[in-house]
Motif scaffolding. Structure first.
Motif, PDB file in Angstrom:
ATOM      1  N   MET B   1       0.830  -1.203   0.000  1.00  0.00           N
ATOM      2  CA  MET B   1       0.000   0.000   0.000  1.00  0.00           C
ATOM      3  C   MET B   1       0.869   1.260   0.000  1.00  0.00           C
ATOM      4  O   MET B   1       0.694   2.150  -0.830  1.00  0.00           O
ATOM      5  CB  MET B   1      -0.893  -0.038   1.256  1.00  0.00           C
ATOM      6  N   ALA B   2       1.834   1.286   0.928  1.00  0.00           N
ATOM      7  CA  ALA B   2       2.655   2.497   1.053  1.00  0.00           C
ATOM      8  C   ALA B   2       3.451   2.749  -0.213  1.00  0.00           C
ATOM      9  O   ALA B   2       3.606   3.899  -0.640  1.00  0.00           O
ATOM     10  CB  ALA B   2       3.587   2.373   2.257  1.00  0.00           C
ATOM     11  N   GLN B   3       3.923   1.672  -0.856  1.00  0.00           N
ATOM     12  CA  GLN B   3       4.767   1.914  -2.029  1.00  0.00           C
ATOM     13  C   GLN B   3       3.933   2.418  -3.211  1.00  0.00           C
ATOM     14  O   GLN B   3       4.418   3.221  -4.004  1.00  0.00           O
ATOM     15  CB  GLN B   3       5.543   0.670  -2.396  1.00  0.00           C
ATOM     16  N   PHE B   6       3.467   5.984  -2.583  1.00  0.00           N
ATOM     17  CA  PHE B   6       4.722   6.679  -2.897  1.00  0.00           C
ATOM     18  C   PHE B   6       4.856   6.891  -4.393  1.00  0.00           C
ATOM     19  O   PHE B   6       5.151   7.997  -4.852  1.00  0.00           O
ATOM     20  CB  PHE B   6       5.917   5.877  -2.373  1.00  0.00           C
ATOM     21  N   ALA B  10       4.902  10.377  -6.349  1.00  0.00           N
ATOM     22  CA  ALA B  10       6.129  10.734  -7.071  1.00  0.00           C
ATOM     23  C   ALA B  10       5.803  11.088  -8.512  1.00  0.00           C
ATOM     24  O   ALA B  10       6.269  12.117  -9.033  1.00  0.00           O
ATOM     25  CB  ALA B  10       7.119   9.576  -7.013  1.00  0.00           C
ATOM     26  N   ILE B  40       4.499  16.778  -2.304  1.00  0.00           N
ATOM     27  CA  ILE B  40       5.646  16.606  -1.407  1.00  0.00           C
ATOM     28  C   ILE B  40       5.167  16.517   0.037  1.00  0.00           C
ATOM     29  O   ILE B  40       5.694  15.730   0.833  1.00  0.00           O
ATOM     30  CB  ILE B  40       6.652  17.750  -1.625  1.00  0.00           C
ATOM     31  N   GLN B  43       4.233  13.095   0.653  1.00  0.00           N
ATOM     32  CA  GLN B  43       5.411  12.264   0.939  1.00  0.00           C
ATOM     33  C   GLN B  43       5.832  12.402   2.401  1.00  0.00           C
ATOM     34  O   GLN B  43       6.224  11.423   3.035  1.00  0.00           O
ATOM     35  CB  GLN B  43       6.584  12.672   0.051  1.00  0.00           C
ATOM     36  N   TYR B  44       5.752  13.626   2.939  1.00  0.00           N
ATOM     37  CA  TYR B  44       6.119  13.811   4.343  1.00  0.00           C
ATOM     38  C   TYR B  44       5.182  13.020   5.253  1.00  0.00           C
ATOM     39  O   TYR B  44       5.625  12.434   6.249  1.00  0.00           O
ATOM     40  CB  TYR B  44       6.064  15.295   4.722  1.00  0.00           C
ATOM     41  N   LEU B  46       3.652  10.276   4.438  1.00  0.00           N
ATOM     42  CA  LEU B  46       4.062   8.875   4.296  1.00  0.00           C
ATOM     43  C   LEU B  46       5.284   8.570   5.155  1.00  0.00           C
ATOM     44  O   LEU B  46       5.419   7.479   5.698  1.00  0.00           O
ATOM     45  CB  LEU B  46       4.412   8.574   2.844  1.00  0.00           C
ATOM     46  N   LEU B  47       6.181   9.548   5.260  1.00  0.00           N
ATOM     47  CA  LEU B  47       7.406   9.355   6.036  1.00  0.00           C
ATOM     48  C   LEU B  47       7.173   9.546   7.528  1.00  0.00           C
ATOM     49  O   LEU B  47       8.125   9.601   8.301  1.00  0.00           O
ATOM     50  CB  LEU B  47       8.482  10.344   5.575  1.00  0.00           C
ATOM     51  N   ASN B  48       5.907   9.682   7.929  1.00  0.00           N
ATOM     52  CA  ASN B  48       5.546   9.876   9.327  1.00  0.00           C
ATOM     53  C   ASN B  48       6.147  11.158   9.902  1.00  0.00           C
ATOM     54  O   ASN B  48       6.514  11.229  11.061  1.00  0.00           O
ATOM     55  CB  ASN B  48       5.958   8.682  10.186  1.00  0.00           C
ATOM     56  N   ALA B  49       6.271  12.174   9.041  1.00  0.00           N
ATOM     57  CA  ALA B  49       6.746  13.480   9.493  1.00  0.00           C
ATOM     58  C   ALA B  49       5.570  14.446   9.413  1.00  0.00           C
ATOM     59  O   ALA B  49       5.568  15.376   8.619  1.00  0.00           O
ATOM     60  CB  ALA B  49       7.916  13.960   8.644  1.00  0.00           C
ATOM     61  N   VAL B 122       9.668   5.335  15.669  1.00  0.00           N
ATOM     62  CA  VAL B 122       8.757   5.747  14.597  1.00  0.00           C
ATOM     63  C   VAL B 122       8.236   7.153  14.821  1.00  0.00           C
ATOM     64  O   VAL B 122       7.734   7.782  13.910  1.00  0.00           O
ATOM     65  CB  VAL B 122       7.550   4.793  14.487  1.00  0.00           C
TER      66      VAL B 122
END
Lengths: 106, 166
Positions: B1-3, B6, B10, B40, B43-44, B46-49, B122
Motif C-alpha cells: 500500500m505504502a509503495q 509513494f 512521485a 511533497i 510524501q512527508y 508517508l514518512l511519518n513526518a 517511529v
C-alpha cells in the motif's frame, strides 16, 4: 518499523529528489520570467528538503527534519527579498524579463 | 500500500513540476507548483513526518506561493505571451540538465547502504520529539533564524519603498 521504510528503498527517494532538482535546474536555465525562475529555485530547495526528511525518517534521527525547518526559513526570507527586488526592478524597467538585466555587462 | 502511494505521489509531483516548467502562463506555473508542494507534503505524511507536512503546507502553499501569485497579479503578468529563449538555448539547457541527471543518478546508484536501526523510533517526526531537539540542541540556530527573518523583513521593506528620503 514504518511500512514505508520496509517497502520503499531509500534509493527511490534519492531518484525522486534528483529528478525534481534537475527539473528545477532546467527551469532556471530556460525560463525568462524572473518570477518563474525564483519558483524553480523553490522547487530545487524542496527536492533537497524531501531527501533530508527521507533520510531523517529512515535513520530515525530528528536532526534532518530540523534542517528542513531552517531551509524553509531561508526559503521564506529569500522569497520575500527576491520578490521585493523584482517589484523594484519592474518599476524601473517595466518588465521582469531576465534577458534585459545585463546592465553590469558593459 | 505504502509503495503504491509513494509511486503515485512521485509521478504526480514530477508531472506537475514538468508542467510548471513548460507552461507559458506564469499563473499556471504557480498553481502547478502549489500542486507539486501538496504532493511533497503527502510524501512527508508517508514518512511519518506529520508536523513537517503541516508546516510545509502552511509555509509554502499558504505564504510563499500566495506571495508569488500576489506579485504576479500586481505586476499584471498573467498573460500567455511570455517571450521564450531561443531554441538552441533550450536544447543546450536540456542537454546540460540531462547530463546533470545522469551524473547524479550514476554517482548515487547502488552506493547507498542505509542501515535502518533495529530499535527505530517511529515517532521521530512528531511535534514533541522535534520540539525537544529544536529547543535543546538547535536553540542557537533557532535564534539566528529569528534575526535572519528580521533582516529579511527590513530588507524587503527597504527595497520595496518607492523613494527613500536621504
Amino acid at each position: 518499523m514504518l511500512e514505508i521504510v520496509r517497502t520503499v528503498p531509500i534509493d527511490y527517494y534519492v531518484y525522486l529528489s534528483t529528478i525534481l532538482f534537475v527539473i528545477g535546474v532546467f527551469g532556471v536555465l530556460t525560463r525568462r520570467n524572473a518570477i518563474v525562475v525564483l519558483m524553480c529555485v523553490e522547487l530545487m530547495l524542496n527536492a533537497v528538503n524531501l531527501l533530508l526528511a527521507a533520510f531523517s525518517t529512515y535513520l530515525s534521527d530528528a536532526q534532518g527534519q530540523i534542517m528542513v525547518f531552517f531551509i524553509m526559513v531561508v526559503a521564506a526570507a529569500e522569497a520575500a527579498v527576491g520578490l521585493g527586488i523584482l517589484v523594484s526592478i519592474y518599476r524601473n524597467t517595466k518588465s521582469t524579463d531576465i534577458s534585459f538585466l545585463d546592465n553590469l555587462r558593459n | 500500500m505504502a509503495q503504491y502511494l509513494f509511486l503515485t505521489l512521485a509521478a504526480l509531483s514530477i508531472l506537475s513540476a514538468l508542467g510548471m516548467v513548460f507552461s507559458r502562463n506564469p499563473v499556471h506555473s504557480v498553481l502547478l507548483l502549489i500542486f507539486t508542494f501538496f504532493c511533497i507534503a503527502g510524501q512527508y505524511v508517508l514518512l511519518n513526518a506529520q508536523f513537517l507536512a503541516v508546516v510545509h503546507i502552511i509555509v509554502y502553499a499558504g505564504a510563499i506561493m500566495v506571495l508569488f501569485l500576489f506579485v504576479l497579479m500586481l505586476l499584471n503578468l498573467n498573460k500567455d505571451t511570455e517571450p521564450q529563449k531561443s531554441t538552441i538555448w533550450r536544447i543546450t539547457a536540456g542537454i546540460a540538465s540531462g547530463m546533470l541527471l545522469v551524473t547524479l543518478v550514476g554517482a548515487l546508484r547502488g552506493g547507498l547502504q542505509v542501515a535502518v536501526p533495529e530499535n527505530a523510533n517511529v515517532e521521530v517526526g512528531l511535534v514533541e520529539n522535534l520540539g525537544q531537539v529544536l529547543f535543546t540542541d538547535f536553540v542557537v540556530p533557532f535564534e539566528i533564524a529569528g534575526i535572519l527573518f528580521l533582516a529579511a523583513m527590513v530588507g524587503a521593506v527597504l527595497v520595496g519603498k518607492r523613494d527613500i528620503k536621504a
